[in-house]
Design a protein around this motif. Structure first.
Motif, PDB file in Angstrom:
ATOM      1  N   ILE A 163      10.659   4.695   8.737  1.00 38.21           N
ATOM      2  CA  ILE A 163      11.955   4.077   9.063  1.00 38.21           C
ATOM      3  C   ILE A 163      13.069   4.679   8.207  1.00 38.21           C
ATOM      4  CG2 ILE A 163      13.250   1.899   8.948  1.00 38.21           C
ATOM      5  CD1 ILE A 163      10.697   0.438   9.689  1.00 38.21           C
ATOM      6  N   ASN A 164      14.188   4.954   8.838  1.00 39.31           N
ATOM      7  CA  ASN A 164      15.368   5.449   8.132  1.00 39.31           C
ATOM      8  C   ASN A 164      15.880   4.369   7.176  1.00 39.31           C
ATOM      9  OD1 ASN A 164      17.802   6.461   7.300  1.00 39.31           O
ATOM     10  ND2 ASN A 164      18.665   6.719   9.336  1.00 39.31           N
ATOM     11  N   PRO A 165      15.905   4.644   5.859  1.00 41.15           N
ATOM     12  CA  PRO A 165      16.345   3.605   4.915  1.00 41.15           C
ATOM     13  C   PRO A 165      17.867   3.505   4.763  1.00 41.15           C
ATOM     14  CG  PRO A 165      15.657   5.563   3.718  1.00 41.15           C
ATOM     15  CD  PRO A 165      15.517   5.886   5.189  1.00 41.15           C
ATOM     16  N   LYS A 166      18.592   4.450   5.386  1.00 41.74           N
ATOM     17  CA  LYS A 166      20.048   4.506   5.152  1.00 41.74           C
ATOM     18  C   LYS A 166      20.847   3.743   6.213  1.00 41.74           C
ATOM     19  CE  LYS A 166      19.967   9.272   4.661  1.00 41.74           C
ATOM     20  NZ  LYS A 166      18.573   9.607   4.428  1.00 41.74           N
ATOM     21  N   PRO A 167      22.036   3.266   5.844  1.00 40.66           N
ATOM     22  CA  PRO A 167      22.913   2.642   6.860  1.00 40.66           C
ATOM     23  C   PRO A 167      23.369   3.683   7.880  1.00 40.66           C
ATOM     24  CG  PRO A 167      23.806   2.317   4.630  1.00 40.66           C
ATOM     25  CD  PRO A 167      22.671   3.285   4.514  1.00 40.66           C
ATOM     26  N   ASP A 200       7.119  -9.174  18.705  1.00 45.36           N
ATOM     27  CA  ASP A 200       6.468  -9.639  17.482  1.00 45.36           C
ATOM     28  C   ASP A 200       5.699  -8.573  16.708  1.00 45.36           C
ATOM     29  OD1 ASP A 200       4.368  -9.108  19.133  1.00 45.36           O
ATOM     30  OD2 ASP A 200       3.506 -11.109  19.114  1.00 45.36           O
ATOM     31  N   ASP A 201       5.971  -7.298  16.959  1.00 49.39           N
ATOM     32  CA  ASP A 201       5.199  -6.271  16.244  1.00 49.39           C
ATOM     33  C   ASP A 201       6.097  -5.151  15.737  1.00 49.39           C
ATOM     34  OD1 ASP A 201       5.893  -5.173  18.660  1.00 49.39           O
ATOM     35  OD2 ASP A 201       3.836  -4.893  19.378  1.00 49.39           O
ATOM     36  N   LEU A 202       7.333  -5.523  15.361  1.00 46.43           N
ATOM     37  CA  LEU A 202       8.296  -4.509  14.947  1.00 46.43           C
ATOM     38  C   LEU A 202       8.804  -4.778  13.543  1.00 46.43           C
ATOM     39  CD1 LEU A 202      10.405  -4.428  18.226  1.00 46.43           C
ATOM     40  CD2 LEU A 202       8.659  -2.777  17.526  1.00 46.43           C
ATOM     41  N   ILE A 203       8.698  -3.783  12.685  1.00 45.42           N
ATOM     42  CA  ILE A 203       9.333  -3.949  11.376  1.00 45.42           C
ATOM     43  C   ILE A 203      10.622  -3.135  11.363  1.00 45.42           C
ATOM     44  CG2 ILE A 203       7.252  -4.614  10.124  1.00 45.42           C
ATOM     45  CD1 ILE A 203       6.944  -1.826   9.151  1.00 45.42           C
ATOM     46  N   THR A 204      11.633  -3.709  10.736  1.00 43.40           N
ATOM     47  CA  THR A 204      12.985  -3.150  10.814  1.00 43.40           C
ATOM     48  C   THR A 204      13.457  -2.644   9.459  1.00 43.40           C
ATOM     49  OG1 THR A 204      13.694  -5.446  10.542  1.00 43.40           O
ATOM     50  CG2 THR A 204      13.863  -4.524  12.744  1.00 43.40           C
ATOM     51  N   SER A 205      14.483  -1.827   9.506  1.00 45.22           N
ATOM     52  CA  SER A 205      15.208  -1.419   8.296  1.00 45.22           C
ATOM     53  C   SER A 205      16.170  -2.559   7.945  1.00 45.22           C
ATOM     54  CB  SER A 205      16.007  -0.152   8.617  1.00 45.22           C
ATOM     55  OG  SER A 205      17.334  -0.249   8.157  1.00 45.22           O
ATOM     56  N   PRO A 206      16.619  -2.658   6.701  1.00 47.82           N
ATOM     57  CA  PRO A 206      17.615  -3.692   6.358  1.00 47.82           C
ATOM     58  C   PRO A 206      18.949  -3.480   7.084  1.00 47.82           C
ATOM     59  CG  PRO A 206      16.676  -2.700   4.366  1.00 47.82           C
ATOM     60  CD  PRO A 206      16.194  -1.881   5.521  1.00 47.82           C
ATOM     61  N   HIS A 207      19.107  -2.297   7.699  1.00 47.00           N
ATOM     62  CA  HIS A 207      20.381  -1.963   8.369  1.00 47.00           C
ATOM     63  C   HIS A 207      20.294  -2.039   9.894  1.00 47.00           C
ATOM     64  CE1 HIS A 207      21.561  -0.649   4.409  1.00 47.00           C
ATOM     65  NE2 HIS A 207      20.525   0.169   4.376  1.00 47.00           N
ATOM     66  N   LEU A 242      14.855   3.249  13.374  1.00 50.16           N
ATOM     67  CA  LEU A 242      15.226   2.087  12.552  1.00 50.16           C
ATOM     68  C   LEU A 242      14.199   0.972  12.677  1.00 50.16           C
ATOM     69  CD1 LEU A 242      18.997   2.206  13.385  1.00 50.16           C
ATOM     70  CD2 LEU A 242      18.027   2.490  11.109  1.00 50.16           C
ATOM     71  N   VAL A 243      13.158   1.216  13.459  1.00 50.47           N
ATOM     72  CA  VAL A 243      12.047   0.251  13.561  1.00 50.47           C
ATOM     73  C   VAL A 243      10.735   1.037  13.602  1.00 50.47           C
ATOM     74  CG1 VAL A 243      13.343  -1.460  14.928  1.00 50.47           C
ATOM     75  CG2 VAL A 243      11.962   0.238  16.093  1.00 50.47           C
ATOM     76  N   ASN A 244       9.661   0.361  13.236  1.00 53.08           N
ATOM     77  CA  ASN A 244       8.334   0.933  13.454  1.00 53.08           C
ATOM     78  C   ASN A 244       7.481  -0.127  14.132  1.00 53.08           C
ATOM     79  OD1 ASN A 244       6.303   2.869  13.402  1.00 53.08           O
ATOM     80  ND2 ASN A 244       5.529   2.210  11.418  1.00 53.08           N
ATOM     81  N   ASN A 245       6.650   0.315  15.067  1.00 46.57           N
ATOM     82  CA  ASN A 245       5.801  -0.625  15.797  1.00 46.57           C
ATOM     83  C   ASN A 245       4.470  -0.758  15.068  1.00 46.57           C
ATOM     84  OD1 ASN A 245       3.796  -1.591  17.705  1.00 46.57           O
ATOM     85  ND2 ASN A 245       5.407  -1.436  19.227  1.00 46.57           N
ATOM     86  N   ILE A 246       4.144  -1.996  14.653  1.00 49.03           N
ATOM     87  CA  ILE A 246       2.883  -2.225  13.930  1.00 49.03           C
ATOM     88  C   ILE A 246       1.819  -2.791  14.875  1.00 49.03           C
ATOM     89  CG2 ILE A 246       3.837  -2.468  11.611  1.00 49.03           C
ATOM     90  CD1 ILE A 246       3.828  -5.563  12.098  1.00 49.03           C
ATOM     91  N   GLY A 247       2.092  -2.733  16.183  1.00 50.14           N
ATOM     92  CA  GLY A 247       1.173  -3.306  17.161  1.00 50.14           C
ATOM     93  C   GLY A 247       0.125  -2.347  17.691  1.00 50.14           C
ATOM     94  N   HIS A 248       0.108  -1.116  17.143  1.00 53.94           N
ATOM     95  CA  HIS A 248      -0.840  -0.124  17.678  1.00 53.94           C
ATOM     96  C   HIS A 248      -2.221  -0.246  17.062  1.00 53.94           C
ATOM     97  CE1 HIS A 248       1.850   1.785  20.314  1.00 53.94           C
ATOM     98  NE2 HIS A 248       2.695   2.114  19.375  1.00 53.94           N
ATOM     99  N   ASP A 249      -2.617  -1.465  16.772  1.00 54.61           N
ATOM    100  CA  ASP A 249      -3.945  -1.666  16.194  1.00 54.61           C
ATOM    101  C   ASP A 249      -4.853  -2.296  17.234  1.00 54.61           C
ATOM    102  OD1 ASP A 249      -2.679  -4.035  16.438  1.00 54.61           O
ATOM    103  OD2 ASP A 249      -2.825  -4.619  14.337  1.00 54.61           O
TER     104      ASP A 249
END
Length: 304
Positions: free
Chosen positions: A253-257, A102-109, A230-237
Motif C-alpha cells: 500500500i502507498n503510505p503517502k498522501p 470486509d477484506d480490504l486494508i486501507t492506507s491512512p490516506h 491505496l488498499v490491499n485485499n486480504i481475502g485471497h486466503d
C-alpha cells in the motif's frame, strides 16, 4: 474539507477480516468526521450462523467514526444484491458514497483520496468511478493518479449522477457490445472481462462489479486510479466469495498522501499500456502457473 461522503462497508461471515478492515479504516485521517454504514448480510445456511453472529458482535461495537449505523439482514441477499441495494440507498440519501468490503486494508490516506476526488470531479460527467486498488505494476514512471477505462471493485467511490447509469440487466448490457467493443472492454483480450459477462448470464458468477464496469464502459466513462494501490485485499486466503488463493494481486500500500490529480479528462495511454503488459504476463510462465494451480487445489483439499 466539507461534504464528506458516507462510507458503506459490506460484511458477511469473516470476523477476523472484518476486524482488520475496520481497524485500518479507523486509522484513516478522516475517520472521525465520516459516517459509517455497515451492511451485514444474513446467513446462507445453519453452518454460517455462528460466523455471522460473531461478525455482528464486532460491528455493533465499532467506534472512532462520526456515526456508525449497522443494517442487519435476516435473510441472505448475496454480495451483489447487498452492494447494489446498499449503494443505491446511500446515493439516494447523500448523492455520493465510498464503498468497502470486509477484506480490504486501507492506507491512512484512503478516505482523504476518495473525498478529494469526489469533490474535484463531481461535475465531470465523464468521470464515473474512483478506484483505490491498482495491480502491482512494476513501474515508477506513471503519475500518482490516472484515468483508465476499467473499474476496480476493491475500495471505490461514486456519485448519484454516475450510479444512475448502472444497468443490472445482463441482457441489456450484452446486446450493446459488438466485436470491437468486446475487444476494447477486455483490454484487447488481456483480461477476462467479457468472459465474466457471459458467465454472469449463465449464472456462474453473481458479480455486481462486472455489470458496473460494463455500464461505465458503454457510457464511455472513465475511472480514476492510483498508480500505487491505496488498499490491499486480504481475502485471497480462500475465504472470499470470488477469491482463490493467489498472490498475483497482492500489493504494497502507498503510505503517502495523494496530491497530484490529473487535469486532463482522458484515458492515460501510458498507464493503459502498463496495465495491459501487466495483465499479459501476470500469471507467469507455464511452470509458475502449474505450481500455483497445484497449490490452490491442495489448499482447497486440506481446507475441506
Amino acid at each position: 474539507m466539507q461534504n464528506l461522503a458516507p462510507i458503506a462497508l459490506f460484511v458477511y461471515n469473516r470476523p477476523q477480516h472484518t476486524e482488520r478492515t475496520i481497524k485500518f479504516l479507523k486509522q484513516n485521517n478522516l475517520a472521525k468526521e465520516s459516517k459509517l454504514f455497515i451492511f451485514s448480510d444474513g446467513a446462507k445456511s445453519k453452518s454460517e450462523e455462528e460466523n455471522v453472529a460473531e461478525v455482528r458482535a464486532i460491528i455493533n461495537n465499532v467506534e472512532g467514526f462520526k456515526s456508525v449505523k449497522v443494517i442487519e439482514r435476516k435473510e441472505n441477499a448475496g454480495l451483489a444484491n447487498a452492494v447494489i441495494e446498499g449503494v443505491t440507498k446511500l446515493i439516494n440519501d447523500y448523492d455520493q458514497v465510498i464503498v468497502f468490503e470486509d477484506d480490504l486494508i486501507t492506507s491512512p490516506h484512503t478516505l482523504a483520496y476518495f473525498n478529494d476526488a469526489l469533490n474535484r470531479y463531481r461535475k465531470e460527467e465523464k468521470v464515473m468511478h474512483i478506484g483505490a486498488y491498482m495491480y502491482p505494476l512494476k513501474t515508477d514512471d506513471l503519475p500518482q493518479l490516472f484515468f483508465y477505462r476499467a473499474a476496480t471493485s476493491w475500495g471505490w467511490a461514486t456519485w448519484g449522477r454516475a450510479w444512475k447509469n448502472f444497468e443490472p440487466n445482463i441482457d441489456t448490457l450484452i446486446k450493446q457490445f459488438d466485436k470491437k467493443k468486446k475487444s476494447l472492454f477486455s483490454i484487447e483480450g488481456k483480461m477476462n472481462f467479457w468472459k465474466q459477462m457471459l458467465e454472469f448470464k449463465k449464472g456462474k458468477n453473481n458479480s455486481w462489479a462486472i455489470r458496473w464496469y460494463a455500464s461505465i464502459f458503454l457510457k464511455a466513462g472513465l475511472t480514476l486510479n492510483p498508480s500505487q494501490s491505496l488498499v490491499n485485499n486480504i481475502g485471497h486466503d480462500g475465504t472470499g466469495v470470488h477469491s482463490g488463493i493467489n498472490d498475483i494481486y497482492n500489493v504494497i500500500i502507498n503510505p503517502k498522501p495523494i496530491t497530484d490529480f490529473p487535469e486532463i479528462i482522458e484515458e492515460d495511454k501510458k498507464a493503459y499500456q502498463t496495465i495491459k503488459s501487466f495483465l499479459t504476463t501476470r500469471k507467469g510462465n507455464m511452470a509458475t502457473r502449474i505450481k500455483r494451480f497445484v497449490r490452490e487445489k491442495l489448499s482447497q483439499y486440506f481446507s475441506k
